[in-house]
Design an enzyme around this catalytic site. Structure first.
Site, PDB file in Angstrom:
ATOM      1  N   HIS A   1       0.669  -1.290  -0.163  1.00 44.28           N
ATOM      2  CA  HIS A   1      -0.086  -0.075  -0.146  1.00 44.28           C
ATOM      3  C   HIS A   1       0.689   1.841  -0.071  1.00 44.28           C
ATOM      4  O   HIS A   1       2.301   1.349   0.539  1.00 44.28           O
ATOM      5  CB  HIS A   1      -0.820   0.119   1.264  1.00 44.28           C
ATOM      6  CG  HIS A   1      -0.176  -0.356   2.466  1.00 44.28           C
ATOM      7  ND1 HIS A   1       0.311   1.052   2.575  1.00 44.28           N
ATOM      8  CD2 HIS A   1      -0.367  -1.079   3.533  1.00 44.28           C
ATOM      9  CE1 HIS A   1       0.080   0.957   4.501  1.00 44.28           C
ATOM     10  NE2 HIS A   1       0.378  -0.580   4.591  1.00 44.28           N
TER      11      HIS A   1
ATOM     12  N   ASP B   1      -0.408   4.442   1.278  1.00 45.61           N
ATOM     13  CA  ASP B   1      -0.721   5.624   1.644  1.00 45.61           C
ATOM     14  C   ASP B   1       0.566   4.802   3.255  1.00 45.61           C
ATOM     15  O   ASP B   1       0.443   3.867   3.915  1.00 45.61           O
ATOM     16  CB  ASP B   1      -2.307   5.116   2.020  1.00 45.61           C
ATOM     17  CG  ASP B   1      -2.409   3.806   2.996  1.00 45.61           C
ATOM     18  OD1 ASP B   1      -2.443   3.193   2.495  1.00 45.61           O
ATOM     19  OD2 ASP B   1      -3.431   4.617   3.708  1.00 45.61           O
TER      20      ASP B   1
ATOM     21  N   ASP C   1       6.231   0.498   7.382  1.00 42.93           N
ATOM     22  CA  ASP C   1       4.645  -0.084   6.494  1.00 42.93           C
ATOM     23  C   ASP C   1       3.912   0.738   6.064  1.00 42.93           C
ATOM     24  O   ASP C   1       3.378   2.169   6.352  1.00 42.93           O
ATOM     25  CB  ASP C   1       4.069   0.540   7.892  1.00 42.93           C
ATOM     26  CG  ASP C   1       3.131   0.071   7.963  1.00 42.93           C
ATOM     27  OD1 ASP C   1       1.650   0.053   6.977  1.00 42.93           O
ATOM     28  OD2 ASP C   1       1.508   0.442   8.456  1.00 42.93           O
TER      29      ASP C   1
ATOM     30  N   GLU D   1      -5.172   1.515   2.274  1.00 43.97           N
ATOM     31  CA  GLU D   1      -4.695   0.440   2.943  1.00 43.97           C
ATOM     32  C   GLU D   1      -5.402   0.929   4.921  1.00 43.97           C
ATOM     33  O   GLU D   1      -6.267  -0.088   5.559  1.00 43.97           O
ATOM     34  CB  GLU D   1      -3.630  -0.247   3.017  1.00 43.97           C
ATOM     35  CG  GLU D   1      -3.684  -1.737   3.168  1.00 43.97           C
ATOM     36  CD  GLU D   1      -2.513  -1.556   5.243  1.00 43.97           C
ATOM     37  OE1 GLU D   1      -3.389  -2.434   6.037  1.00 43.97           O
ATOM     38  OE2 GLU D   1      -3.095  -0.753   6.097  1.00 43.97           O
TER      39      GLU D   1
ATOM     40  N   GLU E   1       2.220  -7.572   2.877  1.00 44.57           N
ATOM     41  CA  GLU E   1       3.199  -7.132   4.069  1.00 44.57           C
ATOM     42  C   GLU E   1       3.008  -7.953   5.516  1.00 44.57           C
ATOM     43  O   GLU E   1       2.342  -8.428   5.940  1.00 44.57           O
ATOM     44  CB  GLU E   1       2.678  -5.569   4.945  1.00 44.57           C
ATOM     45  CG  GLU E   1       1.325  -5.460   5.257  1.00 44.57           C
ATOM     46  CD  GLU E   1       0.275  -4.143   5.989  1.00 44.57           C
ATOM     47  OE1 GLU E   1       1.332  -3.575   6.269  1.00 44.57           O
ATOM     48  OE2 GLU E   1      -0.641  -3.435   5.005  1.00 44.57           O
TER      49      GLU E   1
ATOM     50  N   HIS F   1       3.140   2.455  12.708  1.00 50.34           N
ATOM     51  CA  HIS F   1       2.295   3.890  13.256  1.00 50.34           C
ATOM     52  C   HIS F   1       2.762   4.337  14.760  1.00 50.34           C
ATOM     53  O   HIS F   1       1.859   5.102  15.101  1.00 50.34           O
ATOM     54  CB  HIS F   1       1.028   2.762  13.927  1.00 50.34           C
ATOM     55  CG  HIS F   1       0.062   2.470  12.612  1.00 50.34           C
ATOM     56  ND1 HIS F   1      -1.378   1.976  13.134  1.00 50.34           N
ATOM     57  CD2 HIS F   1       0.228   1.909  11.679  1.00 50.34           C
ATOM     58  CE1 HIS F   1      -1.670   1.228  11.859  1.00 50.34           C
ATOM     59  NE2 HIS F   1      -0.767   1.106  10.863  1.00 50.34           N
TER      60      HIS F   1
END
Ligand SMILES: CSCC[C@H](NC(C)=O)C(=O)O
Ligand SMILES: [Zn+2]
Ligand SMILES: [Zn+2]
Length: 482
Positions: free
Chosen positions: A136, A138, A169, A203, A231, A441
């Site tokens: 992804h 984003d 990520d 995603e 992932e 995150h």
């Protein structure tokens, strides 16, 4: 909806500037006399700048480590932060990379403004089912002031750690796929099966405008995909973590109502008291699940996780909240995740009877409630035994690249892989990132450049093994029940 991508303007526009500048240098002595110090200084700065650009953009070997890292940095520096990702900038960058690798490229917009870039490395036998490498584009937002280095800067520190949102990520994986293909092409390798790369949007907000629509589309069917890689998670240790299933999100909101009253009065059935009874019950359940992990009886992927993510109540006032009024409504949000082995009916009963009982005037709703089953009504799991040749090939390929796989796990959160597993397709979650703290995150997400480069070799080995795999069994349609 879908467009073939035409040639892009070259990013090496300064290439022809070097001879011109050298010519200019030859006339410098004459020019010196005519110039004052300020303009001479200005001219020298310009020359230095263009010399630097010429060296750094034209003469660098595209396969050198520094060129590879520099491309990774460029991708990280593109602002694809939710909720306003600059998807077209990312798409332009990916297409320019595809062009430099002579890969076919297509942009598909299942939702306007959310481009999905699909690349193809054609195989010599188009009848064989293909390989799909998904990533992804984003990333989640970052609290800039809490980072040591700016989250879109891709700064490399003295240890070689690259700091950026998406470094783990999962912009790393998208670039590692491409760089692995660069190496394979340079080595003269030619794939038997076609290899597709999908760079999908959204995603991080559920994949509904990206992988979900892609997996349901006719375009996807035409790819005749046999296996999907997507992932995984970084591994703090030496062995690479690998995932054959994932948990299903149930995003639950519990609401309580009760009699409002004076803040000084003790009485039963207030909204907040009712809600807190539920929160206590949920916490006991959470602790019971967590204890199973702590005692070693179960792994993270085997238990139901539940975490409170918001609490909402109170009577607002211009200066904050009214302090002497017990509110008549209160609600709490929970991120609940069910492993494919869970019993969804029993959990739903628990929610209705214990977490939000109507007897306490409580109600609940799901903001998101995904099934643990695939479209054939079976738990959405990818086989990790001899019945799945792709699993064996992966193990062997990682070994051949001097890597080691950890025991396969259930991914503790959600990835786009679920949309492919739902079709009955095998999908493996794998990010070749070892010796790295898990900072998805989180603040200060980083990836060491040496680890990034090592991951490229791992993918090189995997893509080579997958794209060369020639077996009659794999020509069976994987859209049938496995
Ligand atoms: C439910 S869609 C959101 C996807 C997100 N994925 C990861 C890996 O964080 C999550 O699990 O929250
Ligand atoms: Zn991700
Ligand atoms: Zn994420």
């Amino acid at each position: 909806m879908s467009k073939q991508n035409g040639p892009l303007s070259s990013s090496l526009k300064v290439k022809g500037s070097l001879p011109l500048l050298l010519n200019n240098c030859c006339v410098l002595p004459k020019t010196f006399r005519a110039m004052n110090f300020k303009s001479l200084h200005f001219l020298l700065s310009i020359i230095t700048f263009f010399l630097f650009l010429s060296i750094s953009t034209s003469d660098e070997d595209p396969s050198s480590s520094s060129a590879i890292i520099s491309r990774f940095q460029q991708y990280l520096q593109i602002n694809t932060v939710q909720p306003s990702p600059k998807y077209y900038e990312a798409a332009d960058f990916i297409i320019s990379q595809a062009k430099s690798l002579s890969l076919e490229s297509r942009t598909i917009e299942f939702v306007a403004g959310k481009p999905l870039v699909l690349l193809k490395w054609p195989g010599s036998n188009p009848d064989l089912p293909s390989i799909l490498l998904n990533s992804h584009t984003d990333v989640v937002p970052a609290e800039h002031h809490k980072w040591t280095h700016p989250p879109l800067g891709a700064h490399i520190d003295s240890h070689g750690n690259i700091y950026a949102r998406g470094s783990q990520d999962m912009k790393c994986v998208g670039m590692q796929y491409l760089e692995a293909i660069r190496r394979l092409k340079e080595s003269g390798f030619e794939p038997l099966r076609s290899v597709y790369l999908s760079f999908v949007p959204d995603e991080e907000i559920g994949g509904h405008g990206g992988a979900e629509k892609f997996a349901e589309s006719d375009e996807f069917k035409k790819l005749n995909v046999a296996i999907v890689l997507d992932e995984g998670l970084p591994s703090p240790g030496e062995s690479y973590r690998v995932f054959y299933g994932e948990k299903s999100p149930w995003w639950l909101v519990i609401k309580a109502v009760g009699a409002p009253g004076h803040g000084a009065k003790l009485y039963d059935n207030t909204a907040l008291e009712n809600l807190f009874k539920s929160i206590e019950t949920v916490r006991r359940f959470r602790a019971s699940q967590f204890d199973l992990i702590k005692s070693g009886l179960k792994t993270e992927g085997d238990v139901v996780s539940v975490n409170m993510v918001f609490l909402k109540s109170g009577t607002p006032s211009p200066t904050g909240f009214v302090m002497n009024l017990q509110p008549s409504e209160a609600e709490a949000g929970f991120d609940v995740r069910l492993p494919p082995t869970a019993n969804p009916e029993s959990l739903e009963r628990r929610i209705a009877e214990e977490w939000a009982p109507a007897s306490r005037n409580m109600t609940f709703e799901f903001k998101q409630k995904e099934s643990i089953y695939n479209k054939f009504g079976k738990p959405a799991l990818t086989a990790i035994d001899k019945s799945n040749p792709w699993w064996n090939l992966l193990e062997e390929a990682v070994r051949n690249a001097n890597g080691k796989l950890a025991n396969p796990e259930i991914f503790p959160a959600s990835t786009d892989a679920r949309y492919f597993r739902n079709l009955g397709l095998p999908a493996i979650g794998f990010s070749p990132v070892a010796n790295t703290p898990i900072l998805l995150h989180d603040h200060n997400e980083f990836l060491n450049q040496a680890e990034f480069l090592k991951g490229i070799e791992v993918y090189e080995s995997i893509i080579k093994a997958y794209a060369s795999y020639d077996d009659d069994k794999s020509t069976e349609s994987f859209t049938d029940e496995l």
